[in-house]
Design a protein around this motif. Sequence first.
Motif, mmCIF file in Angstrom:
data_model
loop_
_atom_site.group_PDB
_atom_site.id
_atom_site.type_symbol
_atom_site.label_atom_id
_atom_site.label_comp_id
_atom_site.label_asym_id
_atom_site.label_seq_id
_atom_site.Cartn_x
_atom_site.Cartn_y
_atom_site.Cartn_z
ATOM 1 N N ARG A 136 36.903 49.914 -4.995
ATOM 2 C CA ARG A 136 36.894 48.545 -5.305
ATOM 3 C C ARG A 136 37.537 47.653 -4.159
ATOM 4 O O ARG A 136 36.952 46.597 -3.989
ATOM 5 C CB ARG A 136 37.945 48.542 -6.548
ATOM 6 C CG ARG A 136 37.782 47.148 -7.290
ATOM 7 C CD ARG A 136 39.224 46.971 -8.234
ATOM 8 N NE ARG A 136 38.678 47.421 -9.294
ATOM 9 C CZ ARG A 136 39.485 47.859 -10.390
ATOM 10 N NH1 ARG A 136 40.760 47.378 -10.161
ATOM 11 N NH2 ARG A 136 39.318 48.229 -11.479
ATOM 12 N N GLY A 140 35.652 44.750 -1.929
ATOM 13 C CA GLY A 140 35.970 43.550 -1.585
ATOM 14 C C GLY A 140 35.876 43.068 -0.151
ATOM 15 O O GLY A 140 35.679 41.892 0.235
ATOM 16 N N ILE A 143 32.396 42.277 0.634
ATOM 17 C CA ILE A 143 32.034 41.031 0.457
ATOM 18 C C ILE A 143 32.354 39.913 1.442
ATOM 19 O O ILE A 143 31.543 38.930 1.693
ATOM 20 C CB ILE A 143 32.579 40.548 -0.970
ATOM 21 C CG1 ILE A 143 32.386 41.457 -2.085
ATOM 22 C CG2 ILE A 143 32.299 39.129 -1.437
ATOM 23 C CD1 ILE A 143 32.940 41.114 -3.361
ATOM 24 N N SER A 148 28.910 37.200 0.403
ATOM 25 C CA SER A 148 28.847 37.024 -0.761
ATOM 26 C C SER A 148 28.312 38.365 -1.313
ATOM 27 O O SER A 148 27.624 39.212 -0.788
ATOM 28 C CB SER A 148 27.669 35.913 -1.269
ATOM 29 O OG SER A 148 26.491 36.064 -1.135
ATOM 30 N N VAL A 149 28.593 38.443 -2.749
ATOM 31 C CA VAL A 149 28.211 39.688 -3.434
ATOM 32 C C VAL A 149 26.664 39.639 -3.458
ATOM 33 O O VAL A 149 26.152 40.853 -3.146
ATOM 34 C CB VAL A 149 28.348 39.352 -5.041
ATOM 35 C CG1 VAL A 149 27.854 40.676 -5.601
ATOM 36 C CG2 VAL A 149 30.329 39.717 -5.216
ATOM 37 N N HIS A 186 30.258 46.282 -10.447
ATOM 38 C CA HIS A 186 29.712 44.812 -10.833
ATOM 39 C C HIS A 186 30.403 44.148 -12.192
ATOM 40 O O HIS A 186 30.591 43.004 -12.143
ATOM 41 C CB HIS A 186 28.160 44.981 -11.465
ATOM 42 C CG HIS A 186 28.000 45.805 -12.933
ATOM 43 N ND1 HIS A 186 27.308 45.159 -13.814
ATOM 44 C CD2 HIS A 186 28.636 46.961 -13.298
ATOM 45 C CE1 HIS A 186 27.466 45.893 -14.820
ATOM 46 N NE2 HIS A 186 28.008 47.041 -14.584
ATOM 47 N N ILE A 188 33.648 43.799 -11.899
ATOM 48 C CA ILE A 188 34.696 42.968 -11.200
ATOM 49 C C ILE A 188 33.962 42.162 -10.217
ATOM 50 O O ILE A 188 34.748 41.211 -10.073
ATOM 51 C CB ILE A 188 35.856 43.951 -10.693
ATOM 52 C CG1 ILE A 188 36.786 43.407 -10.178
ATOM 53 C CG2 ILE A 188 35.271 44.876 -9.766
ATOM 54 C CD1 ILE A 188 38.085 43.923 -10.120
ATOM 55 N N TYR A 189 33.132 42.558 -9.729
ATOM 56 C CA TYR A 189 32.414 41.562 -8.631
ATOM 57 C C TYR A 189 30.752 41.513 -9.177
ATOM 58 O O TYR A 189 29.724 42.114 -8.283
ATOM 59 C CB TYR A 189 32.329 42.310 -7.286
ATOM 60 C CG TYR A 189 33.770 42.476 -6.721
ATOM 61 C CD1 TYR A 189 34.538 41.178 -6.645
ATOM 62 C CD2 TYR A 189 34.314 43.723 -6.100
ATOM 63 C CE1 TYR A 189 35.852 41.531 -5.887
ATOM 64 C CE2 TYR A 189 35.501 43.814 -5.713
ATOM 65 C CZ TYR A 189 36.269 42.813 -5.581
ATOM 66 O OH TYR A 189 37.627 42.779 -4.717
ATOM 67 N N ASP A 224 34.336 50.386 -13.237
ATOM 68 C CA ASP A 224 33.823 48.979 -12.898
ATOM 69 C C ASP A 224 32.325 48.875 -13.287
ATOM 70 O O ASP A 224 31.884 47.773 -12.640
ATOM 71 C CB ASP A 224 34.196 48.199 -11.542
ATOM 72 C CG ASP A 224 35.735 48.165 -11.501
ATOM 73 O OD1 ASP A 224 36.568 47.995 -12.393
ATOM 74 O OD2 ASP A 224 36.156 48.546 -10.351
#
Length: 277
Positions: A136, A140, A143, A148-149, A186, A188-189, A224
């Motif tokens: 995770r 991050g 990203i 961006s995601v 996905h 969480i993000y 997640d």
Amino acid sequence: MTVIGDYHIHTNFCPHGSNDLMEQYIKKALSLNLKEITFTEHAPLPVGFVDPTPNHDSAMSWNDLEEYIQTINHLKQLYQKKLKINLGFEVDYIEGYEKQTKAFLDQYGEHIDDAILSVHMLQTPNKEYVCIDYSREMFGNIIDTFGSVDSIYEKYYQTIEKAIQCNLGKYKPKRLGHLTLIEKFHLIYPAKNNYNEKMDEILMQIEAKHMELDLNSAGLFKEDCREIYPNISIINKAIKRNIPLVPGSDSHASNGLTKGFDQFPNTIPLSEPTYLD
Ligand SMILES: [Zn+2]
Ligand SMILES: [Zn+2]
């Protein structure tokens, strides 16, 4: 739904997996009444590629390759009356390393019964590489790298298309691994856009190339993610196109065999792999 096989299994040759011996996986498979399994260890990463994970442990070592092949061939003989054991690899598709990947397949393909082609590594805008499913925290960071995601999702699906289209020679794996691995984090993000149209294009290409999908239960247990790879809506689209769905647990320990298969809706027709000849 009767499950006769588990076709995505890691082994003690994986540096990030358990130390369970292949024979323990085989005994577990027999206890589950499976008729068939495929060992799909992460194939050694292409020569010259630097594994971007902190411990450089994404794949088996080149030094272990011969022993991996010999061990499976020995176990095939030993258990031939009880269980069909396929020798396989989960091969990384890495953009920019196609030549090296083809060279690996050309050299070792005659030993391979059944294999998976997966995208875990993405090339970044500044031509470095990242591993999308490591953690995770690392996602991050990715990203930040991509901005961006959604930029990551776009790059991931572009890379999947390249994997489908790429000429990796006559031993190119027939099965795409965990098609929606990009959704591992996905919950969480989340992405802002939806990728339905892109997915339709991808499924069309998979169908045209007569490839099949890894129906991978591992995502169900990622905190997640909580979904099958690919998710149900994609599974239903794949069924409409008659794309074979080949079940795999992605186990990295023997007690993980077929874990989560009971959560596959029983409307899913499960297929056996298309073997490499
Ligand atoms: Zn692994
Ligand atoms: Zn994988």
